[in-house]
Write a protein that holds these residues in place. Sequence first.
Motif, PDB file in Angstrom:
ATOM      1  N   ARG A 192       0.839  -1.216   0.000  1.00  0.00           N
ATOM      2  CA  ARG A 192       0.000   0.000   0.000  1.00  0.00           C
ATOM      3  C   ARG A 192       0.863   1.251   0.000  1.00  0.00           C
ATOM      4  NH1 ARG A 192      -2.827   0.457   4.743  1.00  0.00           N
ATOM      5  NH2 ARG A 192      -1.484  -1.083   5.690  1.00  0.00           N
ATOM      6  N   CYS A 222       3.816   1.581  -1.348  1.00  0.00           N
ATOM      7  CA  CYS A 222       4.526   1.717  -2.625  1.00  0.00           C
ATOM      8  C   CYS A 222       3.630   1.747  -3.851  1.00  0.00           C
ATOM      9  CB  CYS A 222       5.530   0.572  -2.766  1.00  0.00           C
ATOM     10  SG  CYS A 222       6.836   0.619  -1.531  1.00  0.00           S
ATOM     11  N   GLN A 223       2.314   1.614  -3.682  1.00  0.00           N
ATOM     12  CA  GLN A 223       1.439   1.469  -4.840  1.00  0.00           C
ATOM     13  C   GLN A 223       1.529   2.606  -5.843  1.00  0.00           C
ATOM     14  OE1 GLN A 223      -2.483   0.920  -3.306  1.00  0.00           O
ATOM     15  NE2 GLN A 223      -2.811   3.075  -2.880  1.00  0.00           N
ATOM     16  N   ASP A 224       1.776   3.830  -5.436  1.00  0.00           N
ATOM     17  CA  ASP A 224       1.870   4.955  -6.371  1.00  0.00           C
ATOM     18  C   ASP A 224       3.282   5.513  -6.474  1.00  0.00           C
ATOM     19  OD1 ASP A 224      -0.850   4.878  -7.030  1.00  0.00           O
ATOM     20  OD2 ASP A 224      -1.379   6.069  -5.272  1.00  0.00           O
ATOM     21  N   LEU A 225       4.256   4.758  -5.968  1.00  0.00           N
ATOM     22  CA  LEU A 225       5.644   5.208  -6.005  1.00  0.00           C
ATOM     23  C   LEU A 225       6.359   4.570  -7.190  1.00  0.00           C
ATOM     24  CD1 LEU A 225       6.555   5.035  -2.205  1.00  0.00           C
ATOM     25  CD2 LEU A 225       5.673   6.967  -3.517  1.00  0.00           C
ATOM     26  N   GLU A 260       9.129   2.593  -9.526  1.00  0.00           N
ATOM     27  CA  GLU A 260       9.912   1.361  -9.397  1.00  0.00           C
ATOM     28  C   GLU A 260      11.363   1.687  -9.713  1.00  0.00           C
ATOM     29  OE1 GLU A 260       8.923  -1.689  -8.490  1.00  0.00           O
ATOM     30  OE2 GLU A 260       6.856  -1.063  -8.217  1.00  0.00           O
ATOM     31  N   GLN A 269       7.810  16.702  -6.965  1.00  0.00           N
ATOM     32  CA  GLN A 269       6.679  17.361  -7.618  1.00  0.00           C
ATOM     33  C   GLN A 269       7.045  18.727  -8.179  1.00  0.00           C
ATOM     34  OE1 GLN A 269       3.643  15.649  -8.099  1.00  0.00           O
ATOM     35  NE2 GLN A 269       5.170  14.124  -7.535  1.00  0.00           N
ATOM     36  N   THR A 275      13.161  11.527  -9.932  1.00  0.00           N
ATOM     37  CA  THR A 275      13.044  10.555  -8.856  1.00  0.00           C
ATOM     38  C   THR A 275      14.187  10.752  -7.868  1.00  0.00           C
ATOM     39  OG1 THR A 275      12.043   8.998 -10.387  1.00  0.00           O
ATOM     40  CG2 THR A 275      12.905   8.090  -8.369  1.00  0.00           C
ATOM     41  N   TYR A 277       2.480  14.301   0.792  1.00  0.00           N
ATOM     42  CA  TYR A 277       1.528  14.289  -0.311  1.00  0.00           C
ATOM     43  C   TYR A 277       2.199  14.732  -1.611  1.00  0.00           C
ATOM     44  CZ  TYR A 277      -2.536  15.450  -3.132  1.00  0.00           C
ATOM     45  OH  TYR A 277      -3.452  15.521  -4.146  1.00  0.00           O
TER      46      TYR A 277
END
Length: 166
Positions: free
Chosen positions: A26, A28-31, A33, A69, A74, A134
Amino acid sequence: MVIDAAGFARAGQSLDGVTQAKQFARLCQDLPEPQNGEIRWQVRGRFDAPSGQSWLDVEARGTVRVVCQRCLETFSLTLRVSSTLGLVDTQAQLEAMDALEAEGDGPGIEYLVADPRLDVQGLVEDELILVLPYAPRHDECPGDGDVPEPPRRPSPFAVLKGFGKD
């Protein structure tokens, strides 16, 4: 790894470990690879006999890869967790504590229902998600000094400055 939260706290037990960041699905789901960092964590229980209050102290530290952002590059971000969670027996008690907190009368402590089957890794992951920014940003983006400032144009309202002075 599952514990009886209340029994764990009353006995003053402690668990610690090192988990690969990618194991926290959960988190790492939007982070981006790959997520090759490690998270070192510890959960300690404690019990205050005079008040009858049980506590879980959660500590975690590790790195995850995030996207800045501001520049969209990265970078590695260190996450640090140091939380104290009070244990309550029922959902109704939890809601009462949350209501006190919402009114500004609460003690400023997070509470959790003392689950007899508490997933320790899930608890650590929840705390890590709460400290993940965020909109992560570099302190200073690489190449910031290389971009020239755009030329300044006069304000279109500057001509109005002289009107009405007569």
